[in-house]
Scaffold this motif. Structure first.
Motif, PDB file in Angstrom:
ATOM      1  N   GLU A 179       0.840  -1.192   0.000  1.00  0.00           N
ATOM      2  CA  GLU A 179       0.000   0.000   0.000  1.00  0.00           C
ATOM      3  C   GLU A 179       0.883   1.253   0.000  1.00  0.00           C
ATOM      4  OE1 GLU A 179      -3.604  -0.585   2.881  1.00  0.00           O
ATOM      5  OE2 GLU A 179      -1.798  -1.428   3.807  1.00  0.00           O
TER       6      GLU A 179
ATOM      7  N   ASP B 272       2.367   2.055   3.407  1.00  0.00           N
ATOM      8  CA  ASP B 272       3.244   1.042   3.993  1.00  0.00           C
ATOM      9  C   ASP B 272       4.695   1.523   3.958  1.00  0.00           C
ATOM     10  OD1 ASP B 272       4.789  -1.310   4.540  1.00  0.00           O
ATOM     11  OD2 ASP B 272       3.116  -2.558   3.863  1.00  0.00           O
TER      12      ASP B 272
ATOM     13  N   ASN C 102      -1.322  -8.356  12.776  1.00  0.00           N
ATOM     14  CA  ASN C 102      -1.436  -6.902  12.896  1.00  0.00           C
ATOM     15  C   ASN C 102      -0.275  -6.279  13.673  1.00  0.00           C
ATOM     16  OD1 ASN C 102      -3.708  -6.620  11.350  1.00  0.00           O
ATOM     17  ND2 ASN C 102      -5.131  -6.809  13.071  1.00  0.00           N
TER      18      ASN C 102
ATOM     19  N   ARG D 243       1.907  -5.618  10.682  1.00  0.00           N
ATOM     20  CA  ARG D 243       1.330  -4.562   9.847  1.00  0.00           C
ATOM     21  C   ARG D 243       1.357  -3.210  10.544  1.00  0.00           C
ATOM     22  NH1 ARG D 243      -3.995  -6.749   6.517  1.00  0.00           N
ATOM     23  NH2 ARG D 243      -2.856  -8.246   5.201  1.00  0.00           N
TER      24      ARG D 243
ATOM     25  N   ALA E 229       0.774  -0.219   7.763  1.00  0.00           N
ATOM     26  CA  ALA E 229      -0.117  -0.820   6.764  1.00  0.00           C
ATOM     27  C   ALA E 229      -1.503  -0.984   7.389  1.00  0.00           C
ATOM     28  CB  ALA E 229       0.422  -2.168   6.320  1.00  0.00           C
ATOM     29  N   THR E 230      -2.521  -1.094   6.552  1.00  0.00           N
ATOM     30  CA  THR E 230      -3.882  -1.273   7.035  1.00  0.00           C
ATOM     31  C   THR E 230      -3.994  -2.593   7.791  1.00  0.00           C
ATOM     32  OG1 THR E 230      -4.745  -0.047   5.142  1.00  0.00           O
ATOM     33  CG2 THR E 230      -6.308  -1.429   6.350  1.00  0.00           C
TER      34      THR E 230
ATOM     35  N   TYR F 108      -5.535  -5.976   9.515  1.00  0.00           N
ATOM     36  CA  TYR F 108      -6.446  -7.007   9.011  1.00  0.00           C
ATOM     37  C   TYR F 108      -7.786  -6.909   9.740  1.00  0.00           C
ATOM     38  CZ  TYR F 108      -8.273 -11.550   7.612  1.00  0.00           C
ATOM     39  OH  TYR F 108      -9.046 -12.540   7.073  1.00  0.00           O
TER      40      TYR F 108
ATOM     41  N   ARG G 103      -8.267  -5.687   5.842  1.00  0.00           N
ATOM     42  CA  ARG G 103      -8.478  -4.542   4.961  1.00  0.00           C
ATOM     43  C   ARG G 103      -9.620  -4.890   4.006  1.00  0.00           C
ATOM     44  NH1 ARG G 103      -2.968  -5.895   2.371  1.00  0.00           N
ATOM     45  NH2 ARG G 103      -2.118  -4.468   3.908  1.00  0.00           N
ATOM     46  N   PRO G 104     -10.229  -3.920   3.339  1.00  0.00           N
ATOM     47  CA  PRO G 104     -11.382  -4.198   2.465  1.00  0.00           C
ATOM     48  C   PRO G 104     -11.082  -5.323   1.467  1.00  0.00           C
ATOM     49  CG  PRO G 104     -11.122  -1.839   2.721  1.00  0.00           C
ATOM     50  CD  PRO G 104      -9.936  -2.471   3.396  1.00  0.00           C
TER      51      PRO G 104
ATOM     52  N   GLU H 285     -10.438  -8.467   2.225  1.00  0.00           N
ATOM     53  CA  GLU H 285      -9.676  -9.574   2.801  1.00  0.00           C
ATOM     54  C   GLU H 285     -10.604 -10.492   3.601  1.00  0.00           C
ATOM     55  OE1 GLU H 285      -5.050  -8.747   3.686  1.00  0.00           O
ATOM     56  OE2 GLU H 285      -6.423  -7.688   5.016  1.00  0.00           O
TER      57      GLU H 285
END
Length: 513
Positions: A332, A335, A418, A421, A426-427, A429, A431-432, A434
């Motif tokens: 991303e 990230d 996470n 992440r 990063a987004t 878990y 994320r859209p 997933e």
């Protein structure tokens, strides 16, 4: 005089350089040398010196799994495409397991001669034994991952001709040795100094490195039970892997913690040499040897600007290279790994740069280069990339535990995922879009551990579906039976058959000889 003795001794050790053709050394040879603390320090030093290159001299598996848009080596491409007839060549050094058995032999020499010690404390003898057990555990694990079935030897003096043992037995042998090492060895921060008031290398076995080895062993064994139909309880193995991971994460096997930022991952963990508390196991590399002792997987990608003697156009001549668009699809925009692992990803991939670099990205995960004056150039030339081989670090352990939790359908997998992440911004878990936690963890290992040598083994642990999705060429047509027959392992090299008429090629590779 003692230095001369050791110089004479170790050629004797290597006179038995292939375990498949073992001849015992004369007992008198060792009787005179394995007595004092200095003697055992010397052989442990020698074991470590051999470990840092013999285990990796013919390393090929990490290169199979690299994310790459350019591969400038036909042999590497054969492995990445599973071009079978090319890989079974009896002349291929990549199929040769001799180095592994050299290491096992020296470890056995230590274990077989501990009883000769005179006036050496029990703590020191436990330390020497622990180092030998750790090396044996690591090497048998590596044999199981690369060849599946392999030889298990008894000691340094047996004259037996050995047949192969099953993958289960090889893994159990590795577990047995790693467990002994864990019992005998101290935590890293309590490691003894071996005659020098200096930092102790993280290449040496300690409780932490044994725990990491056991975590990977049980995760691998559980996966192979599921993938190959081996006898055993895969869920029990995943549970044990989680226990060993937790000892590391909870600082019960030593003091390890994640670096605060991705920038510090690059400047500390990737550099090694005691710079990072995230690193669990490193291999000390000889900076002035290009091959094999300066080997770490990502070195294949490094060019300008890390190598100041290269130019921006050099990226198109590397053995491996990765497109900037591939990187942008992997990470991303938020990230941090996108902009720390790569040098100026966006500006260096602008259209105006295409004529120079053809859209390839510049690796910046390893950053420190050292230069030296040379007689043939008025300007200093590159001497080496200043980095050890960071083999296992705590981020790997978090994600390995997440993988095992996911295989047990335990939602604690999300917390570990996470944790990694979150550090990278990063987004979290999910994320859209997933909805597959196992796939999310695999992809996170791709991002976090990029070019560190884990991806091919990660693919193997996750099964045939991942092999088909992530690999190219003949990998895409493999069947489950092909996998059970040994398709994902290396064929056994020709030397093994020369020395031992009991050895047989595995079922899959025997079809192409």
């Amino acid at each position: 005089m003692r230095k001369i003795i050791y110089i004479l001794l170790f050629p004797l050790l290597w006179g038995c350089d292939n375990v498949l053709d073992v001849e015992p050394e004369n007992a008198i040879t060792f009787t005179n040398f394995f007595k004092t603390e200095e003697d055992f320090n010397a052989i442990v030093f020698q074991l470590q010196a051999f470990s840092r290159y013999k285990a990796f001299e013919n390393e090929i598996m990490p290169l199979r799994g690299f994310i790459a848009d350019l591969v400038g080596n036909s042999t590497y491409q054969d492995h990445r495409m599973l071009n079978q007839t090319s890989l079974v060549s009896p002349y291929s050094s990549y199929n040769n397991w001799t180095n592994h058995y050299d290491l096992i032999y020296v470890a056995n020499v230590i274990l077989d001669n501990l009883h000769r010690a005179e006036g050496v404390s029990k703590d020191k003898l436990d330390f020497y034994a622990g180092q030998a057990y750790f090396v044996k555990g690591f090497v048998y694990f590596d044999l199981a991952r690369k060849w599946g079935e392999a030889v298990i030897t008894k000691n340094s003096t047996s004259m037996e001709v050995y047949n192969k043992s099953s993958m289960s037995d090889v893994l159990d042998e590795a577990i047995k040795n790693a467990s002994e090492g864990y019992k005998l060895l101290p935590k890293y921060e309590d490691m003894p100094l071996l005659g020098a008031n200096t930092w102790v290398s993280k290449q040496y076995g300690c409780k932490g490195s044994c725990a990491a080895l056991l975590a990977h062993l049980y995760a691998w064994k559980g996966s192979m039970i599921e993938m190959h139909g081996l006898n055993g309880d895969a869920k029990d193995c995943y549970g044990k892997a989680i226990e060993w991971c937790s000892l590391l994460i909870d600082k019960k096997a030593g003091y390890y913690e994640l670096e605060r930022t991705i920038g510090e991952v690059c400047t500390k963990a990737m550099k090694g040499m005691g710079a990072s508390q995230e690193n669990i196991l490193e291999f000390e590399l000889d900076r002035f040897q290009e091959y094999p002792m300066a080997y770490f997987p990502g070195r294949q990608y490094i060019t300008w600007p890390v190598k100041g003697t290269d130019t921006p156009a050099s990226v198109v001549t590397q053995t491996f290279a990765i497109k900037a668009e591939t990187v942008k699809n992997l990470y991303e925009e938020t990230d941090d790994r996108r902009d720390e692992y790569f040098y100026k990803l966006d500006s260096m991939s602008h259209d105006t740069m295409y004529k120079v670099n053809q859209g390839f990205a510049y690796i910046y995960k390893w950053r420190d280069a050292v230069y030296q004056d040379v007689s043939w150039s008025p300007t200093p030339q590159l001497a080496y990339i200043d980095a050890n081989y960071c083999y296992w670090r705590l981020a790997d352990i978090y994600l390995l535990r997440a993988e095992c939790y996911a295989k047990l359908d335990d939602d604690l997998a999300i917390d570990d995922l996470n944790a990694i992440r979150g550090r990278a911004h990063a987004t979290l878990y999910p994320r859209p879009g997933e909805n597959d936690i196992r796939l999310a963890i695999f992809k996170e290992r791709e991002r976090e551990l990029l070019l560190e040598g884990h991806r091919y083994f990660d693919i193997m642990r996750n099964g045939l579906e991942y092999v088909h999705a992530c690999m190219e060429g003949n990998y895409k047509t493999l069947t489950q039976q092909d996998v059970k027959d040994g398709a994902l392992f290396l064929p056994i090299g020709g030397d093994a058959f020369t020395y031992n008429d009991l050895i047989r090629q595995n079922i899959y590779w025997s079809k192409f000889e």
